[in-house]
Design a protein around this motif. Structure first.
Motif, PDB file in Angstrom:
ATOM      1  N   GLU A 130      14.047  17.426  20.402  1.00  0.00           N
ATOM      2  CA  GLU A 130      13.764  18.861  20.340  1.00  0.00           C
ATOM      3  C   GLU A 130      13.321  19.390  21.702  1.00  0.00           C
ATOM      4  OE1 GLU A 130      12.758  16.548  18.227  1.00  0.00           O
ATOM      5  OE2 GLU A 130      12.952  17.273  16.150  1.00  0.00           O
ATOM      6  N   ALA A 131      12.536  18.601  22.429  1.00  0.00           N
ATOM      7  CA  ALA A 131      12.083  19.024  23.763  1.00  0.00           C
ATOM      8  C   ALA A 131      13.263  19.134  24.723  1.00  0.00           C
ATOM      9  CB  ALA A 131      11.042  18.041  24.306  1.00  0.00           C
ATOM     10  N   VAL A 132      14.148  18.151  24.703  1.00  0.00           N
ATOM     11  CA  VAL A 132      15.329  18.196  25.581  1.00  0.00           C
ATOM     12  C   VAL A 132      16.204  19.391  25.227  1.00  0.00           C
ATOM     13  CG1 VAL A 132      17.460  16.996  26.221  1.00  0.00           C
ATOM     14  CG2 VAL A 132      15.302  15.732  26.094  1.00  0.00           C
ATOM     15  N   GLU A 133      16.414  19.642  23.947  1.00  0.00           N
ATOM     16  CA  GLU A 133      17.234  20.789  23.543  1.00  0.00           C
ATOM     17  C   GLU A 133      16.582  22.108  23.942  1.00  0.00           C
ATOM     18  OE1 GLU A 133      20.438  20.932  22.564  1.00  0.00           O
ATOM     19  OE2 GLU A 133      20.226  18.827  23.120  1.00  0.00           O
ATOM     20  N   LEU A 134      15.262  22.202  23.844  1.00  0.00           N
ATOM     21  CA  LEU A 134      14.568  23.422  24.270  1.00  0.00           C
ATOM     22  C   LEU A 134      14.776  23.656  25.764  1.00  0.00           C
ATOM     23  CD1 LEU A 134      12.676  25.817  23.757  1.00  0.00           C
ATOM     24  CD2 LEU A 134      10.745  24.225  24.029  1.00  0.00           C
ATOM     25  N   ALA A 135      14.649  22.612  26.570  1.00  0.00           N
ATOM     26  CA  ALA A 135      14.865  22.746  28.020  1.00  0.00           C
ATOM     27  C   ALA A 135      16.301  23.140  28.323  1.00  0.00           C
ATOM     28  CB  ALA A 135      14.509  21.436  28.727  1.00  0.00           C
ATOM     29  N   ARG A 136      17.258  22.503  27.656  1.00  0.00           N
ATOM     30  CA  ARG A 136      18.672  22.830  27.883  1.00  0.00           C
ATOM     31  C   ARG A 136      18.954  24.284  27.491  1.00  0.00           C
ATOM     32  NH1 ARG A 136      22.323  19.843  24.826  1.00  0.00           N
ATOM     33  NH2 ARG A 136      23.911  20.411  26.316  1.00  0.00           N
ATOM     34  N   HIS A 137      18.415  24.706  26.363  1.00  0.00           N
ATOM     35  CA  HIS A 137      18.622  26.084  25.903  1.00  0.00           C
ATOM     36  C   HIS A 137      17.979  27.082  26.871  1.00  0.00           C
ATOM     37  CE1 HIS A 137      19.082  29.477  23.191  1.00  0.00           C
ATOM     38  NE2 HIS A 137      17.803  29.743  23.369  1.00  0.00           N
ATOM     39  N   ALA A 138      16.773  26.793  27.337  1.00  0.00           N
ATOM     40  CA  ALA A 138      16.077  27.707  28.249  1.00  0.00           C
ATOM     41  C   ALA A 138      16.809  27.819  29.586  1.00  0.00           C
ATOM     42  CB  ALA A 138      14.641  27.237  28.466  1.00  0.00           C
ATOM     43  N   HIS A 139      17.423  26.718  30.044  1.00  0.00           N
ATOM     44  CA  HIS A 139      18.099  26.733  31.343  1.00  0.00           C
ATOM     45  C   HIS A 139      19.247  27.742  31.358  1.00  0.00           C
ATOM     46  CE1 HIS A 139      19.361  24.122  35.005  1.00  0.00           C
ATOM     47  NE2 HIS A 139      19.663  25.390  35.201  1.00  0.00           N
ATOM     48  N   VAL A 140      19.853  28.003  30.223  1.00  0.00           N
ATOM     49  CA  VAL A 140      20.953  28.968  30.133  1.00  0.00           C
ATOM     50  C   VAL A 140      20.516  30.343  30.630  1.00  0.00           C
ATOM     51  CG1 VAL A 140      22.454  30.191  28.477  1.00  0.00           C
ATOM     52  CG2 VAL A 140      22.121  27.718  28.274  1.00  0.00           C
ATOM     53  N   PHE A 141      19.247  30.667  30.496  1.00  0.00           N
ATOM     54  CA  PHE A 141      18.743  31.973  30.904  1.00  0.00           C
ATOM     55  C   PHE A 141      18.404  32.029  32.399  1.00  0.00           C
ATOM     56  CE2 PHE A 141      17.953  31.648  26.380  1.00  0.00           C
ATOM     57  CZ  PHE A 141      18.522  32.829  25.938  1.00  0.00           C
ATOM     58  N   PHE A 142      18.578  30.901  33.084  1.00  0.00           N
ATOM     59  CA  PHE A 142      18.302  30.826  34.525  1.00  0.00           C
ATOM     60  C   PHE A 142      19.493  30.194  35.237  1.00  0.00           C
ATOM     61  CE2 PHE A 142      14.283  30.744  32.274  1.00  0.00           C
ATOM     62  CZ  PHE A 142      13.550  31.715  32.939  1.00  0.00           C
ATOM     63  N   ARG A 143      20.668  30.759  35.024  1.00  0.00           N
ATOM     64  CA  ARG A 143      21.904  30.192  35.566  1.00  0.00           C
ATOM     65  C   ARG A 143      21.941  30.162  37.091  1.00  0.00           C
ATOM     66  NH1 ARG A 143      25.794  28.924  32.256  1.00  0.00           N
ATOM     67  NH2 ARG A 143      25.672  29.547  30.093  1.00  0.00           N
ATOM     68  N   GLU A 144      21.112  30.978  37.752  1.00  0.00           N
ATOM     69  CA  GLU A 144      21.105  30.978  39.215  1.00  0.00           C
ATOM     70  C   GLU A 144      20.523  29.684  39.792  1.00  0.00           C
ATOM     71  OE1 GLU A 144      17.414  33.301  37.895  1.00  0.00           O
ATOM     72  OE2 GLU A 144      19.451  33.017  37.208  1.00  0.00           O
ATOM     73  N   PHE A 145      19.870  28.883  38.951  1.00  0.00           N
ATOM     74  CA  PHE A 145      19.317  27.604  39.383  1.00  0.00           C
ATOM     75  C   PHE A 145      20.176  26.478  38.836  1.00  0.00           C
ATOM     76  CE2 PHE A 145      15.668  30.488  39.212  1.00  0.00           C
ATOM     77  CZ  PHE A 145      15.185  30.341  40.506  1.00  0.00           C
ATOM     78  N   GLY A 146      20.711  25.667  39.725  1.00  0.00           N
ATOM     79  CA  GLY A 146      21.534  24.540  39.294  1.00  0.00           C
ATOM     80  C   GLY A 146      20.726  23.458  38.602  1.00  0.00           C
ATOM     81  N   THR A 147      19.497  23.264  39.067  1.00  0.00           N
ATOM     82  CA  THR A 147      18.623  22.280  38.445  1.00  0.00           C
ATOM     83  C   THR A 147      17.250  22.899  38.226  1.00  0.00           C
ATOM     84  OG1 THR A 147      17.805  21.368  40.534  1.00  0.00           O
ATOM     85  CG2 THR A 147      19.781  20.360  39.617  1.00  0.00           C
ATOM     86  N   LEU A 148      16.617  22.473  37.161  1.00  0.00           N
ATOM     87  CA  LEU A 148      15.244  22.904  36.883  1.00  0.00           C
ATOM     88  C   LEU A 148      14.472  21.718  36.316  1.00  0.00           C
ATOM     89  CD1 LEU A 148      15.870  26.425  35.331  1.00  0.00           C
ATOM     90  CD2 LEU A 148      14.617  25.941  37.437  1.00  0.00           C
ATOM     91  N   GLY A 149      13.217  21.626  36.703  1.00  0.00           N
ATOM     92  CA  GLY A 149      12.312  20.625  36.141  1.00  0.00           C
ATOM     93  C   GLY A 149      11.345  21.333  35.209  1.00  0.00           C
ATOM     94  N   TRP A 150      11.474  21.073  33.928  1.00  0.00           N
ATOM     95  CA  TRP A 150      10.680  21.751  32.904  1.00  0.00           C
ATOM     96  C   TRP A 150       9.450  20.916  32.579  1.00  0.00           C
ATOM     97  CZ3 TRP A 150      12.431  26.485  31.547  1.00  0.00           C
ATOM     98  CH2 TRP A 150      13.755  26.770  31.852  1.00  0.00           C
ATOM     99  N   ASP A 151       8.273  21.486  32.746  1.00  0.00           N
ATOM    100  CA  ASP A 151       7.051  20.842  32.286  1.00  0.00           C
ATOM    101  C   ASP A 151       6.795  21.332  30.877  1.00  0.00           C
ATOM    102  OD1 ASP A 151       6.700  19.430  34.603  1.00  0.00           O
ATOM    103  OD2 ASP A 151       5.295  20.860  35.478  1.00  0.00           O
ATOM    104  N   MET A 152       6.652  20.371  29.970  1.00  0.00           N
ATOM    105  CA  MET A 152       6.560  20.701  28.550  1.00  0.00           C
ATOM    106  C   MET A 152       5.448  19.900  27.897  1.00  0.00           C
ATOM    107  SD  MET A 152      10.626  20.442  27.776  1.00  0.00           S
ATOM    108  CE  MET A 152      10.696  21.603  26.438  1.00  0.00           C
TER     109      MET A 152
END
Length: 188
Positions: A130-152
């Motif tokens: 669920e945490a990985v899916e939340l990060a993947r889903h959230a990244h869609v809203f920040f397409r200008e960043f190729g990579t993001l490190g999500w602290d969860m």
């Protein structure tokens, strides 16, 4: 210690301080078994969005584990006393953690939590998928960043995003946690 009025006055006088106040979160009950510290264990879930694959993909993840009386999970290459746990790329099962080597130089791999004795090797992170899916889903809203490190945080209510980091360090402390394909995708 400040009263509510004192806190209000402090904020009014220090509006330039750039502070963020957020709800205090607590570990999922199963994570608490792994950690007797008052601190919050967090996941760092790194995602990658390059347009070649449909949607963001998982680069790697780690679990930051406070030790002793530490209330933060900051690792600082082990000098804080805290741990960085690493695991299987596709399952959320931990295989060990890095800690400051007893000599005070470099890192050592440990297999159990130094306070609780609880096994880190083989520990399945609750709600990891669920945490990985939340990060993947959230990244869609920040397409200008190729990579993001999500602290969860993983709480009893589920995974919660604390912040997204556009700059992050590659996992040199445990390079095997990122697949060869992902190393090549990032560093060519």
């Amino acid at each position: 210690m400040l009263s509510v009025d004192g806190l209000y006055d402090w904020f009014a006088e220090n509006s330039h301080a750039g502070l963020i106040i957020q709800e205090r979160l607590f570990n999922h009950p199963n994570i608490s078994l792994c950690n007797r510290s008052p601190g919050l264990c967090t996941l760092r879930v790194n995602t990658f969005l390059d347009g070649k694959k449909p949607g963001p993909s998982l680069l790697f993840y780690i679990m930051k584990i406070p030790v002793g009386g530490n209330v933060t999970d900051n690792f600082s290459m082990g000098t804080s006393g805290n741990l960085i746990a690493f695991g299987d790329h596709d399952s959320g099962v931990l295989r060990g953690a890095r800690a400051l080597h007893p000599s005070g130089a470099g890192l050592a791999t440990i297999r159990s939590h130094p306070d609780s004795g609880h096994d880190i090797d083989g520990y399945a992170i609750p709600m990891w998928h669920e945490a990985v899916e939340l990060a993947r889903h959230a990244h869609v809203f920040f397409r200008e960043f190729g990579t993001l490190g999500w602290d969860m945080a993983v709480t009893e209510r589920g995974p919660v995003i604390l912040e997204a980091n556009p700059w992050w360090d590659p996992p040199l402390y445990a390079p095997q946690i990122m697949t060869r394909e992902n190393w090549q995708r990032i560093f060519g």
